[in-house]
Design a protein around this motif. Structure first.
Motif, PDB file in Angstrom:
ATOM      1  N   ALA A  27       0.826  -1.234  -0.116  1.00 40.22           N
ATOM      2  CA  ALA A  27      -0.005   0.082   0.189  1.00 40.22           C
ATOM      3  C   ALA A  27       0.940   1.142   0.047  1.00 40.22           C
ATOM      4  O   ALA A  27       0.296   2.326  -0.148  1.00 40.22           O
ATOM      5  N   ALA A  28       2.210   1.054   0.038  1.00 47.33           N
ATOM      6  CA  ALA A  28       3.040   2.209   0.078  1.00 47.33           C
ATOM      7  C   ALA A  28       2.853   3.202  -1.161  1.00 47.33           C
ATOM      8  O   ALA A  28       2.768   4.679  -0.986  1.00 47.33           O
ATOM      9  N   PRO A  29       2.708   2.725  -2.349  1.00 43.17           N
ATOM     10  CA  PRO A  29       2.360   3.498  -3.451  1.00 43.17           C
ATOM     11  C   PRO A  29       1.128   4.531  -3.193  1.00 43.17           C
ATOM     12  O   PRO A  29       1.040   5.554  -3.518  1.00 43.17           O
ATOM     13  N   VAL A  30       0.225   3.709  -2.625  1.00 38.90           N
ATOM     14  CA  VAL A  30      -1.299   4.558  -2.383  1.00 38.90           C
ATOM     15  C   VAL A  30      -1.099   5.569  -1.415  1.00 38.90           C
ATOM     16  O   VAL A  30      -1.516   6.744  -1.561  1.00 38.90           O
ATOM     17  N   VAL A  31      -0.441   5.234  -0.421  1.00 37.66           N
ATOM     18  CA  VAL A  31      -0.181   6.429   0.729  1.00 37.66           C
ATOM     19  C   VAL A  31       0.805   7.556   0.166  1.00 37.66           C
ATOM     20  O   VAL A  31       0.359   8.752   0.400  1.00 37.66           O
ATOM     21  N   MET A  32       1.664   7.083  -0.617  1.00 43.89           N
ATOM     22  CA  MET A  32       2.820   8.132  -1.210  1.00 43.89           C
ATOM     23  C   MET A  32       1.616   8.979  -2.131  1.00 43.89           C
ATOM     24  O   MET A  32       1.943  10.200  -2.271  1.00 43.89           O
ATOM     25  N   GLY A  33       0.707   8.423  -2.931  1.00 45.22           N
ATOM     26  CA  GLY A  33      -0.269   9.285  -3.712  1.00 45.22           C
ATOM     27  C   GLY A  33      -0.954  10.076  -2.922  1.00 45.22           C
ATOM     28  O   GLY A  33      -1.185  11.512  -3.292  1.00 45.22           O
ATOM     29  N   LEU A  34      -1.539   9.747  -1.816  1.00 49.15           N
ATOM     30  CA  LEU A  34      -2.154  10.638  -0.790  1.00 49.15           C
ATOM     31  C   LEU A  34      -1.437  11.637  -0.415  1.00 49.15           C
ATOM     32  O   LEU A  34      -1.918  12.771   0.168  1.00 49.15           O
TER      33      LEU A  34
ATOM     34  N   TRP B  72       2.314   6.784  12.216  1.00 48.83           N
ATOM     35  CA  TRP B  72       3.209   7.583  11.518  1.00 48.83           C
ATOM     36  C   TRP B  72       2.569   8.250  10.286  1.00 48.83           C
ATOM     37  O   TRP B  72       2.586   9.296  10.084  1.00 48.83           O
ATOM     38  N   ASN B  73       1.892   7.196   9.508  1.00 47.62           N
ATOM     39  CA  ASN B  73       1.403   7.405   8.176  1.00 47.62           C
ATOM     40  C   ASN B  73       0.246   8.490   8.643  1.00 47.62           C
ATOM     41  O   ASN B  73      -0.325   9.269   7.946  1.00 47.62           O
ATOM     42  N   ALA B  74      -0.547   8.033   9.554  1.00 46.31           N
ATOM     43  CA  ALA B  74      -1.863   8.647   9.903  1.00 46.31           C
ATOM     44  C   ALA B  74      -1.553  10.284  10.467  1.00 46.31           C
ATOM     45  O   ALA B  74      -1.886  11.265   9.922  1.00 46.31           O
ATOM     46  N   TRP B  75      -0.135  10.440  11.048  1.00 44.60           N
ATOM     47  CA  TRP B  75       0.194  11.789  11.432  1.00 44.60           C
ATOM     48  C   TRP B  75       0.888  12.298  10.321  1.00 44.60           C
ATOM     49  O   TRP B  75       0.563  13.778   9.871  1.00 44.60           O
ATOM     50  N   GLN B  76       1.333  11.739   9.212  1.00 43.33           N
ATOM     51  CA  GLN B  76       1.682  12.598   8.082  1.00 43.33           C
ATOM     52  C   GLN B  76       0.570  12.947   7.313  1.00 43.33           C
ATOM     53  O   GLN B  76       0.501  14.134   6.649  1.00 43.33           O
ATOM     54  N   LEU B  77      -0.557  12.071   6.920  1.00 44.01           N
ATOM     55  CA  LEU B  77      -1.695  12.577   6.199  1.00 44.01           C
ATOM     56  C   LEU B  77      -2.366  13.690   7.007  1.00 44.01           C
ATOM     57  O   LEU B  77      -2.955  14.464   6.421  1.00 44.01           O
TER      58      LEU B  77
ATOM     59  N   ARG C 153      -1.104  16.067   8.876  1.00 46.98           N
ATOM     60  CA  ARG C 153       0.124  17.152   8.466  1.00 46.98           C
ATOM     61  C   ARG C 153      -0.436  17.914   7.083  1.00 46.98           C
ATOM     62  O   ARG C 153      -0.516  19.116   6.885  1.00 46.98           O
ATOM     63  N   VAL C 154      -0.540  16.892   5.978  1.00 40.97           N
ATOM     64  CA  VAL C 154      -0.855  17.099   4.814  1.00 40.97           C
ATOM     65  C   VAL C 154      -2.062  17.907   4.741  1.00 40.97           C
ATOM     66  O   VAL C 154      -2.331  18.786   4.050  1.00 40.97           O
ATOM     67  N   SER C 155      -3.230  17.270   5.262  1.00 39.18           N
ATOM     68  CA  SER C 155      -4.521  17.917   5.238  1.00 39.18           C
ATOM     69  C   SER C 155      -4.436  19.272   6.134  1.00 39.18           C
ATOM     70  O   SER C 155      -5.128  20.072   5.571  1.00 39.18           O
ATOM     71  N   GLU C 156      -3.889  19.324   6.991  1.00 39.22           N
ATOM     72  CA  GLU C 156      -3.702  20.937   7.824  1.00 39.22           C
ATOM     73  C   GLU C 156      -3.029  21.809   6.985  1.00 39.22           C
ATOM     74  O   GLU C 156      -3.495  22.982   6.794  1.00 39.22           O
ATOM     75  N   ARG C 157      -1.955  21.380   6.196  1.00 36.16           N
ATOM     76  CA  ARG C 157      -1.185  22.123   5.251  1.00 36.16           C
ATOM     77  C   ARG C 157      -2.030  22.852   4.128  1.00 36.16           C
ATOM     78  O   ARG C 157      -2.431  23.953   3.797  1.00 36.16           O
ATOM     79  N   LYS C 158      -2.793  21.796   3.602  1.00 35.39           N
ATOM     80  CA  LYS C 158      -3.846  22.172   2.579  1.00 35.39           C
ATOM     81  C   LYS C 158      -4.854  23.086   2.944  1.00 35.39           C
ATOM     82  O   LYS C 158      -5.338  23.993   2.358  1.00 35.39           O
TER      83      LYS C 158
END
Length: 257
Positions: free
Chosen positions: A81-88, A241-246, A248-253
């Protein structure tokens, strides 16, 4: 933790994962899938982390359950699932898919030679329907929702797996859990460095997000249920960690409008 009974639905993993990968891979440009220097560094690091974790635990704690658990935590190749997460996360899906295929292929080819020492003994759819190339962007929220459901089921399965292990002391669980956390943090950090300036995020994800299902299967088959607890704990750490990354991306957007 509260719903370990959901583990009975773990058979749904592969089917939901297939849908996620199908939608994500439709947007891939295969001409961009060329191994870079970072890919080879990440592959070598994946192998070295496993051997180093096994060696250190064996040296400090002896040739027991913790050393084996450390090896199975470290040897896990890149998650499907790493490519999927990186796409997100907005990174290069092509880089991640190349890492996925390369690292999984090499690690799986080397495992038959390493294990004895440790344990002691999609492009056609786009061609027929060109508009499908727009699906990854349109269905991004769908793939994210599927991924969330998968994480709930994985967590429930891990919770049930840990709670059903009779005769395992809390100290053993703590040792394996801390060891898995340290290896997880080291993997994400080392991958970030090996990715360089241009592929730092991708490198971190390729080395940090792991194929835990494969490692759990190998540990149960060739070692012991206790050794399988290593990658089981890793499920928790790398997905947190993936949840925290997502987040942060959501907050940035959200801040950028």
């Amino acid at each position: 933790y509260m719903m370990p009974g959901l583990h009975v639905y773990s058979w749904m993993f592969k089917w939901m994962l297939i849908v996620m990968l199908f939608v994500t891979f439709l947007g891939i440009r295969f001409k961009r899938m060329k191994p870079e220097r970072a890919h080879w560094l990440l592959t070598g690091a994946n192998l070295m982390v496993a051997l180093a974790a096994w060696g250190v635990c064996r040296l400090v704690f002896g040739d027991g359950y913790l050393a084996q658990a450390a090896f199975f935590v470290g040897i896990m190749p890149t998650a499907t699932a790493a490519p999927v997460v990186m796409g997100l996360l907005g990174g290069s899906v092509e880089f991640m898919l190349t890492a996925l295929l390369l690292i999984n292929g090499i690690i799986c080819a080397l495992l038959p030679f390493i294990l004895p020492a440790v344990v002691g003994r999609g492009g056609f759819e786009r061609r027929f329907y060109p508009r499908a190339i727009a699906w990854p962007r349109k269905l991004k929220d769908v793939t994210f929702g599927i991924w969330v459901v998968i994480l709930v089921l994985i967590a429930a399965n891990a919770s049930y797996d840990i709670s059903s292990r009779e005769g395992i002391s809390e100290r053993v669980l703590e040792q394996i859990g801390v060891m898995a956390l340290l290896v997880c943090g080291f993997n994400f950090g080392l991958g970030y460095l090996l990715g360089g300036r241009t592929r730092a995020a991708e490198g971190s994800q390729a080395l940090g997000q792991k194929n835990t299902t494969l490692s759990i299967y190998l540990a149960l088959t060739y070692a012991s249920p206790i050794a399988a607890l290593g990658p089981t704990f890793y499920v928790l750490w790398h997905n947190l960690w993936n949840a925290w990354q997502l987040y942060r991306v959501s907050e940035r957007k959200r801040r950028d409008g």
